[in-house]
Scaffold this motif. Structure first.
Motif, PDB file in Angstrom:
ATOM      1  N   ASP A  71      -4.391   7.193  -3.886  1.00 12.09           N
ATOM      2  CA  ASP A  71      -4.349   7.337  -5.227  1.00 12.09           C
ATOM      3  C   ASP A  71      -5.381   7.094  -6.077  1.00 12.09           C
ATOM      4  OD1 ASP A  71      -2.670   8.178  -7.616  1.00 12.09           O
ATOM      5  OD2 ASP A  71      -0.786   7.253  -6.586  1.00 12.09           O
TER       6      ASP A  71
ATOM      7  N   ARG B  66      10.404   2.072  -4.004  1.00 10.08           N
ATOM      8  CA  ARG B  66       9.053   1.833  -3.081  1.00 10.08           C
ATOM      9  C   ARG B  66       8.422   0.216  -3.359  1.00 10.08           C
ATOM     10  NH1 ARG B  66       3.172   5.237  -4.321  1.00 10.08           N
ATOM     11  NH2 ARG B  66       4.767   7.126  -3.806  1.00 10.08           N
TER      12      ARG B  66
ATOM     13  N   ASN C  92      -5.396   3.726   0.572  1.00 12.27           N
ATOM     14  CA  ASN C  92      -4.425   3.757   1.698  1.00 12.27           C
ATOM     15  C   ASN C  92      -4.055   5.121   2.135  1.00 12.27           C
ATOM     16  OD1 ASN C  92      -2.027   3.591   3.099  1.00 12.27           O
ATOM     17  ND2 ASN C  92      -0.997   1.993   1.719  1.00 12.27           N
ATOM     18  N   PRO C  93      -4.274   5.225   3.385  1.00 12.71           N
ATOM     19  CA  PRO C  93      -4.100   6.543   3.927  1.00 12.71           C
ATOM     20  C   PRO C  93      -2.689   7.254   3.879  1.00 12.71           C
ATOM     21  CG  PRO C  93      -4.327   5.042   5.918  1.00 12.71           C
ATOM     22  CD  PRO C  93      -4.573   4.521   4.635  1.00 12.71           C
ATOM     23  N   ARG C  94      -1.623   6.495   3.587  1.00 15.26           N
ATOM     24  CA  ARG C  94      -0.308   6.925   3.692  1.00 15.26           C
ATOM     25  C   ARG C  94       0.026   7.148   1.993  1.00 15.26           C
ATOM     26  NH1 ARG C  94       4.019   3.459   7.138  1.00 15.26           N
ATOM     27  NH2 ARG C  94       5.307   5.472   6.297  1.00 15.26           N
ATOM     28  N   ALA C  95      -0.754   6.541   1.044  1.00 17.24           N
ATOM     29  CA  ALA C  95      -0.506   6.513  -0.310  1.00 17.24           C
ATOM     30  C   ALA C  95      -1.766   6.607  -0.899  1.00 17.24           C
ATOM     31  CB  ALA C  95       0.361   5.399  -0.685  1.00 17.24           C
TER      32      ALA C  95
END
Length: 313
Positions: free
Chosen positions: A121, A253, A116-119
């Motif tokens: 991991d 979250r 996920n480019p926003r998260a």
């Protein structure tokens, strides 16, 4: 049940190594632990370290081994490429990578990647613990907390890992207590923190209710100068702030406040997280991390045909 070892199960962390010999039913025949984790094995050689432990345990020379953890990292023994989430636990275990050029069948369980480019991991090792608690997360939807140097919070749905997040809480405690102004308040060796500490609870609640701990960190130093906060209580205050902030952030979250959290942990750290969640009104189901990783390695061995299916410990 026969005591003859059928397979070795290996949990290879960054600093620690655990080796179990298992019989045909997955029961433990023998166990060894050492400080020869990734950082040591890189210099000594992974095969050299493992062969010595197995030889000292009188294991057969051709005994197969199933491995999880940092041995599969890019800088490890053989890279076991990440499996991307969402992914089922069965598919994750079935993607184990064989180690070439050794005299025994050795397979390494891959880690997980969240692209996920926003998260973005990654994790290595915790996926095997998740596979070891399928009785708790094999059906339905669950939020799992796995505390440690880099704590993992995981969403599991129907036996598949949907997503996860990492909070480097343990590392932050180490850096702040040893390499920041707070080292003068905490001392050279931080004291062990008890969940019964009122200081831990008070500072944890501050973080749970506020969430923004940036300005509160320096208050630990100021409290020592102005209010006589001692070194033991300063360590409890820092632990409370960091764990409280992690719990508040993760619950926010993943928006799972009403459901119990499955807490996978061993030792004193689990009691601190359980207390933080109790303070936040969150129900907890506890699973032992050591038992989970061993059960996950057994499941991985069975998934890869290295142990017979259908046998129980």
């Amino acid at each position: 049940m026969s005591a003859v070892p059928t397979i070795a199960a290996i949990d290879w962390g960054t600093t620690r190594l655990r080796v179990w010999l298992l019989d045909a039913g997955g029961a433990v025949v023998d166990e060894r632990r050492s400080d020869e984790g990734l950082l040591t094995a890189q210099h000594k050689g992974f095969a050299t370290v493992l062969d010595r432990h197995l030889r000292d345990m009188a294991a057969p020379e051709n005994l197969p081994a199933i491995v999880c953890g940092m041995a599969g990292a890019r800088q490890g023994w053989v890279e076991a490429p990440y499996v991307e989430v969402p992914a089922s636990l069965g598919d994750i275990l079935g993607s184990a990578v064989s180690v070439p050029g050794v005299g025994r069948d050795i397979r390494i369980v891959p880690g997980l990647a969240q692209r996920n480019p926003r998260a973005p991991d990654v994790m290595r090792g915790e996926e095997t613990q998740l596979a070891g608690i399928t009785k708790l997360i094999g059906s339905g939807s669950h939020l799992v907390c796995m505390p440690g140097t880099h704590s993992k919070w995981v969403i599991a749905e129907g036996g598949a890992i949907q997503g996860f997040g990492t909070w480097p809480t343990g590392e932050m405690f180490s850096v702040l207590s040893q390499h920041s102004i707070l080292r003068h308040s905490i001392g050279d060796k931080p004291a062990a923190v008890s969940p019964d500490s009122q200081v831990f609870r008070d500072w944890c609640q501050e973080a749970l209710f506020d969430g923004d701990i940036g300005a509160r960190l320096f208050s630990i130093r100021a409290a020592g100068l102005l209010s006589g906060l001692g070194q033991d209580d300063a360590a409890a205050a820092l632990s409370g702030l960091l764990i409280g902030a992690e719990v508040a952030s993760a619950i926010r979250r993943f928006a799972r406040r009403e459901a119990p959290v499955v807490l996978v942990v061993s030792g004193a750290l689990g009691a601190l997280y359980a207390e933080a969640m109790r303070l936040d009104g969150i129900a907890v189901t506890i699973a032992d991390a050591d038992e989970a990783v061993l059960a996950g390695l057994v499941a991985a061995a069975r998934r890869n045909g290295m142990l017979a299916e259908g046998m129980v410990k």
